[in-house]
Design a protein around this motif. Sequence first.
Motif, short mmCIF file in Angstrom:
data_model
loop_
_atom_site.label_atom_id
_atom_site.label_comp_id
_atom_site.label_asym_id
_atom_site.label_seq_id
_atom_site.Cartn_x
_atom_site.Cartn_y
_atom_site.Cartn_z
N SER A 1 0.87 -1.25 0.28
CA SER A 1 -0.14 0.23 -0.15
C SER A 1 1.50 1.42 0.27
CB SER A 1 -1.36 0.07 1.19
OG SER A 1 -1.96 -0.83 0.94
N ALA A 2 2.16 1.30 0.60
CA ALA A 2 3.19 2.57 0.58
C ALA A 2 3.16 2.49 -0.92
CB ALA A 2 3.97 2.06 1.91
N ALA A 3 3.48 1.62 -0.91
CA ALA A 3 4.18 1.16 -2.69
C ALA A 3 3.40 2.63 -3.68
CB ALA A 3 4.75 0.39 -3.33
N GLY A 4 2.39 2.11 -3.51
CA GLY A 4 0.57 2.50 -4.65
C GLY A 4 0.22 4.29 -3.77
N LEU A 5 0.82 4.57 -2.61
CA LEU A 5 0.80 5.95 -2.06
C LEU A 5 1.72 6.70 -3.31
CD1 LEU A 5 -0.54 5.20 1.25
CD2 LEU A 5 -1.83 6.15 -0.82
N PHE A 6 2.94 6.33 -3.22
CA PHE A 6 4.21 7.07 -3.55
C PHE A 6 4.48 6.47 -5.22
CE2 PHE A 6 5.41 6.52 0.88
CZ PHE A 6 5.68 8.37 1.19
N GLY A 7 3.85 6.22 -5.81
CA GLY A 7 3.83 5.51 -7.42
C GLY A 7 4.94 4.11 -7.92
N GLY A 8 4.65 4.17 -6.81
CA GLY A 8 5.55 2.00 -7.19
C GLY A 8 5.18 0.81 -7.19
N PRO A 9 5.63 -0.48 -8.00
CA PRO A 9 4.84 -1.61 -7.73
C PRO A 9 4.66 -2.24 -6.51
CG PRO A 9 7.03 -1.44 -8.35
CD PRO A 9 7.14 -0.19 -7.76
#
Length: 420
Positions: free
Chosen positions: A274-282
């Motif tokens: 979820s943290a990855a999605g918030l920053f724009g990562g896979p």
Amino acid sequence: MSQHMEEPLGRQVLAGAQMLFVAFGALVLMPLITGMDPNVALFTAGIGTLLFQLVTKRQVPVFLASSFAFIAPIIAAKGDFGLPAVLGGVVAAGVVYIILGFAVHLKGPSFIDRLLPPVVIAPVIISIGLALSPVAVNMAMGKAGDGSAQLVPYETAMLISMPALLTTLLVAVLGRGLFRLVPILAGVAVGYVLSFVFGVVDTTGIASAPWLAVPNFVAPEFHWGAILFMVPVALAPAIEHIGGVVAIGGVTGNNFIKKPGLHRTLLGDGLATSAAGLFGGPPNTTYAEVTGAVMLTKNYNPKIMTWAAVFAIVLAFIGKFGAGLLSIPVPVMGGILCLLFGSIAVVGLSTLIRHQVDLSEARNLIIVSVTLVFGIGGMAIGYGEFSLSGISLCAIVALILNLVLPGGEGWKNKQLEENN
């Protein structure tokens, strides 16, 4: 364990750099294929690993980074909904792990057996690998992943992609020690050198990029269509996660299913994704390559992964580094993906074999058959925003078939039973 905890700081830092080196090839390849920023992926792998360590009280020596299982749905959903909506789907996929973690906490690990036995998960994993095979072949032949454009002349592309593939194979089979764990990196290196020789590397981006730069973070948007597309795919990596936790437990001689507990490791993986999605990562997943490196170096100290995460975050802010990664020509990645996507499918096959799923049983045959055809064929059901297709659809269909077809209590996951 105590002797590992008293390791000199210098050795810990060096071991951390080594772990990132092992994970690096797969970590940056996934965002490069899906059109995401590799620097953001480095940043979110670092942040995700630190979050995982926080939740599991720094007891499990694993590194989390880009998950290959999500490549097909990300490419498909990006075309339909755009990157911000895909990232909203990634955040939602992380929430699925978090919910699974709570369910395991309440009902015990055997809950996952009943919901997601191998007969459900294996064909979904096979579909993920094989549905991607045209992307690998197109890229190896110098085309865009969807085959829409010829980016590098065919003859040149084959002279780059096939040696890159061959190098990856040879290092994986013949490599010794730590070298054996970096076949992707070796393949990329050989492919990149050949690309230079054939003059297909564009270095203008590297020259114009600053040395220090904030990664191109992208904020997510929440769109029901994209969320429905991404969430079902989270089921296969959830099982992969359990396998990864059991594997690192076997390597270190600890029972991580019991302590810190499968519910904590799933929660950590969910927060990392979820943290990855918030920053724009896979989306993030535990890396088997790094588990292999832990086994090889016998370095079981989880603090090493903290250092690997710190190095990943630092590298994310080096602008020229990211520009260099973005300059890797399509055939280099295509050659290596011919192996990687095939090996995803093989993980699914080995899941069926290892758990002795009896395919002469009509029930199992139906689940595997329908799942494979829907997943690989790209079946679509639904209308407008609420449509499901390909991998997402086959994951849901496999789950439903397993729940509604009679006779599904025959299988028990021995790994989890032994660990309880």
